[in-house]
Design an enzyme around this catalytic site. Structure first.
Site, mmCIF file in Angstrom:
data_model
loop_
_atom_site.group_PDB
_atom_site.id
_atom_site.type_symbol
_atom_site.label_atom_id
_atom_site.label_comp_id
_atom_site.label_asym_id
_atom_site.label_seq_id
_atom_site.Cartn_x
_atom_site.Cartn_y
_atom_site.Cartn_z
ATOM 1 N N ILE A 84 0.839 -1.202 0.000
ATOM 2 C CA ILE A 84 0.000 0.000 0.000
ATOM 3 C C ILE A 84 0.878 1.258 0.000
ATOM 4 O O ILE A 84 0.605 2.221 -0.716
ATOM 5 C CB ILE A 84 -0.937 -0.021 1.238
ATOM 6 C CG1 ILE A 84 -1.971 -1.144 1.081
ATOM 7 C CG2 ILE A 84 -1.621 1.332 1.436
ATOM 8 C CD1 ILE A 84 -2.800 -1.429 2.336
ATOM 9 N N ASP A 121 13.554 2.322 11.425
ATOM 10 C CA ASP A 121 12.627 1.476 12.186
ATOM 11 C C ASP A 121 11.674 2.438 12.891
ATOM 12 O O ASP A 121 12.092 3.195 13.788
ATOM 13 C CB ASP A 121 13.414 0.624 13.197
ATOM 14 C CG ASP A 121 12.483 -0.263 14.019
ATOM 15 O OD1 ASP A 121 11.247 -0.058 13.980
ATOM 16 O OD2 ASP A 121 13.001 -1.148 14.717
ATOM 17 N N ASN A 158 2.304 4.713 7.627
ATOM 18 C CA ASN A 158 1.602 3.556 7.058
ATOM 19 C C ASN A 158 2.212 2.207 7.422
ATOM 20 O O ASN A 158 1.542 1.179 7.296
ATOM 21 C CB ASN A 158 1.585 3.763 5.522
ATOM 22 C CG ASN A 158 1.307 2.509 4.755
ATOM 23 O OD1 ASN A 158 0.155 2.095 4.657
ATOM 24 N ND2 ASN A 158 2.348 1.876 4.221
ATOM 25 N N SER A 184 -7.260 0.587 9.709
ATOM 26 C CA SER A 184 -7.755 -0.614 9.028
ATOM 27 C C SER A 184 -9.233 -0.775 9.370
ATOM 28 O O SER A 184 -9.699 -0.283 10.403
ATOM 29 C CB SER A 184 -6.999 -1.847 9.536
ATOM 30 O OG SER A 184 -7.623 -3.040 9.096
ATOM 31 N N TYR A 214 -3.606 -6.851 16.503
ATOM 32 C CA TYR A 214 -3.763 -6.024 15.299
ATOM 33 C C TYR A 214 -5.022 -5.171 15.411
ATOM 34 O O TYR A 214 -4.991 -3.957 15.185
ATOM 35 C CB TYR A 214 -3.837 -6.929 14.061
ATOM 36 C CG TYR A 214 -3.870 -6.188 12.751
ATOM 37 C CD1 TYR A 214 -2.694 -5.743 12.147
ATOM 38 C CD2 TYR A 214 -5.074 -5.920 12.082
ATOM 39 C CE1 TYR A 214 -2.717 -5.063 10.930
ATOM 40 C CE2 TYR A 214 -5.108 -5.249 10.872
ATOM 41 C CZ TYR A 214 -3.920 -4.826 10.297
ATOM 42 O OH TYR A 214 -3.942 -4.147 9.094
ATOM 43 N N LYS A 219 -5.136 -1.031 15.566
ATOM 44 C CA LYS A 219 -5.759 -0.200 14.533
ATOM 45 C C LYS A 219 -6.879 0.673 15.109
ATOM 46 O O LYS A 219 -7.077 1.807 14.659
ATOM 47 C CB LYS A 219 -6.264 -1.084 13.388
ATOM 48 C CG LYS A 219 -5.128 -1.785 12.623
ATOM 49 C CD LYS A 219 -4.154 -0.792 12.009
ATOM 50 C CE LYS A 219 -3.136 -1.451 11.096
ATOM 51 N NZ LYS A 219 -2.229 -0.472 10.461
HETATM 52 P P1 NAD Z 1 3.331 -4.931 3.463
HETATM 53 O O1 NAD Z 1 3.773 -6.003 4.391
HETATM 54 O O2 NAD Z 1 3.212 -5.264 2.001
HETATM 55 O O3 NAD Z 1 4.261 -3.643 3.602
HETATM 56 C C1 NAD Z 1 4.612 -3.129 4.857
HETATM 57 C C2 NAD Z 1 5.921 -2.393 4.763
HETATM 58 O O4 NAD Z 1 6.218 -1.878 6.074
HETATM 59 C C3 NAD Z 1 7.108 -3.286 4.350
HETATM 60 O O5 NAD Z 1 7.846 -2.663 3.318
HETATM 61 C C4 NAD Z 1 7.918 -3.406 5.641
HETATM 62 O O6 NAD Z 1 9.319 -3.539 5.422
HETATM 63 C C5 NAD Z 1 7.594 -2.098 6.342
HETATM 64 N N1 NAD Z 1 7.817 -2.151 7.798
HETATM 65 C C6 NAD Z 1 7.442 -3.136 8.648
HETATM 66 N N2 NAD Z 1 7.860 -2.872 9.895
HETATM 67 C C7 NAD Z 1 8.512 -1.674 9.844
HETATM 68 C C8 NAD Z 1 9.168 -0.871 10.806
HETATM 69 N N3 NAD Z 1 9.263 -1.237 12.088
HETATM 70 N N4 NAD Z 1 9.720 0.298 10.401
HETATM 71 C C9 NAD Z 1 9.638 0.675 9.107
HETATM 72 N N5 NAD Z 1 9.041 -0.051 8.138
HETATM 73 C C10 NAD Z 1 8.482 -1.219 8.504
HETATM 74 O O7 NAD Z 1 1.923 -4.452 4.050
HETATM 75 P P2 NAD Z 1 0.696 -3.640 3.407
HETATM 76 O O8 NAD Z 1 -0.386 -4.604 3.135
HETATM 77 O O9 NAD Z 1 1.181 -2.736 2.330
HETATM 78 O O10 NAD Z 1 0.251 -2.805 4.690
HETATM 79 C C11 NAD Z 1 0.555 -1.435 4.858
HETATM 80 C C12 NAD Z 1 -0.333 -0.886 5.973
HETATM 81 O O11 NAD Z 1 -1.703 -1.096 5.616
HETATM 82 C C13 NAD Z 1 -0.153 -1.590 7.330
HETATM 83 O O12 NAD Z 1 -0.276 -0.644 8.365
HETATM 84 C C14 NAD Z 1 -1.322 -2.565 7.366
HETATM 85 O O13 NAD Z 1 -1.694 -2.898 8.676
HETATM 86 C C15 NAD Z 1 -2.376 -1.724 6.678
HETATM 87 N N6 NAD Z 1 -3.492 -2.493 6.127
HETATM 88 C C16 NAD Z 1 -3.286 -3.497 5.245
HETATM 89 C C17 NAD Z 1 -4.379 -4.210 4.758
HETATM 90 C C18 NAD Z 1 -4.204 -5.338 3.780
HETATM 91 O O14 NAD Z 1 -5.181 -6.122 3.625
HETATM 92 N N7 NAD Z 1 -3.062 -5.492 3.130
HETATM 93 C C19 NAD Z 1 -5.675 -3.873 5.185
HETATM 94 C C20 NAD Z 1 -5.853 -2.828 6.075
HETATM 95 C C21 NAD Z 1 -4.751 -2.140 6.543
#
Ligand code: NAD
Length: 258
Positions: A23, A69, A96, A148, A163, A167
């Site tokens: 995302i 981080d 994000n 979320s 989680y 959220k």
């Molecule tokens: P993803 O796993 O594809 O990407 C997450 C990114 O965050 C990765 O590049 C990872 O390296 C980075 N990351 C993780 N821990 C970190 C840290 N401590 N410091 C810096 N970077 C860090 O996930 P996504 O699906 O793109 O999710 C992005 C956001 O959207 C998250 O907050 C997730 O909870 C939220 N979200 C996702 C969904 C879904 O269905 N995919 C739905 C609702 C909300």
């Protein structure tokens, strides 16, 4: 100037945490297409660097990658310093980065609980706070947090209480910051996506078998695509959303309506 022109982000300086992929990458791409310079902030510096190079090449904007981080306050301070050195200011923050962990509540260790809360809630607080400090000094800015639909409902059948709690915390944190900073021109909103096809969902061995079940439950009978979150974030980042603060945008294909 027409509304589409007014929504452009030319010259704005933006950071995106978790911007290397998923995302974050998709929304960063939309920001770059709208003319903004982007800092891709991620733990995974290799992937973040590739994303930043791709954004520069395809959009003629400036993009840098910063290894950070989001749970570490010193890392977050250093990230802000790097951005100010490279861009001179900060207009928009997309907080994000997040992870999910599926563990039954009665089996969850303290360390597992803490890891999710640290990244998803404390990480959003630290990065939004750091961005807010710069924006308050500058006289304005826009912060977008990723919450979320799990901040609204309890997903089934997978157990993910940490989680869901993290959220819900992001949604209330967003509203709190919006109220504190309202008169100082720093807007704070969040998005609450439903199931979106990214590494987090598609490549997680424990979630993959559940996708069919989620799709059956979902009114649209499918997951969302990361691109389907782009336009709301461009809107929130830009100047046409000047009366929009403290809002939570559920983008879930009506999943939370059932
Ligand atoms: P993803 O796993 O594809 O990407 C997450 C990114 O965050 C990765 O590049 C990872 O390296 C980075 N990351 C993780 N821990 C970190 C840290 N401590 N410091 C810096 N970077 C860090 O996930 P996504 O699906 O793109 O999710 C992005 C956001 O959207 C998250 O907050 C997730 O909870 C939220 N979200 C996702 C969904 C879904 O269905 N995919 C739905 C609702 C909300």
């Amino acid at each position: 100037m027409g509304i589409i022109e007014k929504m452009r982000l030319d010259g704005k300086k933006i950071f995106v945490t978790g911007g290397a992929r998923g995302i974050g990458k998709s929304v960063a791409t939309a920001f770059a297409e709208a003319g903004a310079d982007i800092a891709i902030v991620d733990l995974d510096i290799e992937e973040a660097t590739k994303t930043a190079q791709e954004l520069e090449k395809n959009n003629g904007i400036k993009s840098i990658a910063i290894k950070t981080d989001v749970t570490n306050p010193a890392d977050v301070d250093a990230m802000i310093e790097t951005i100010l050195k490279a861009f001179g200011r900060l207009d928009v923050a997309f907080c994000n980065a997040g992870i999910c962990m599926n563990v039954p509540a009665e089996e969850m260790t303290y360390e597992q609980w803490k890891k999710v809360i640290d990244i998803n809630l404390t990480g959003v607080f630290l990065t939004a706070q750091a961005a807010g400090k710069v924006m308050l000094k500058q006289g304005g800015g826009s912060i977008i947090n990723t919450a979320s639909m799990s901040g609204h409902i309890v997903n089934v059948p997978q157990p993910q209480c940490s989680y869901n709690a993290s959220k819900a915390g992001v949604i209330q944190l967003t509203k709190s910051l919006a109220v504190e900073w309202a008169t100082r021109n720093v807007r704070v909103n969040c998005i609450s996506p439903g199931y979106i096809g990214t590494e987090l969902t598609l490549n997680s061995p424990n979630l993959q078998p559940l996708i069919e079940q989620w799709n059956e439950m979902a009114p649209l009978h499918r997951m969302g695509r990361p691109e389907e979150l782009q336009s709301i974030c461009v809107y929130l980042a830009g100047d046409t959303s000047s009366f929009t603060t403290g809002s939570d945008f559920i983008i879930d294909g009506a999943f939370t309506c059932i």
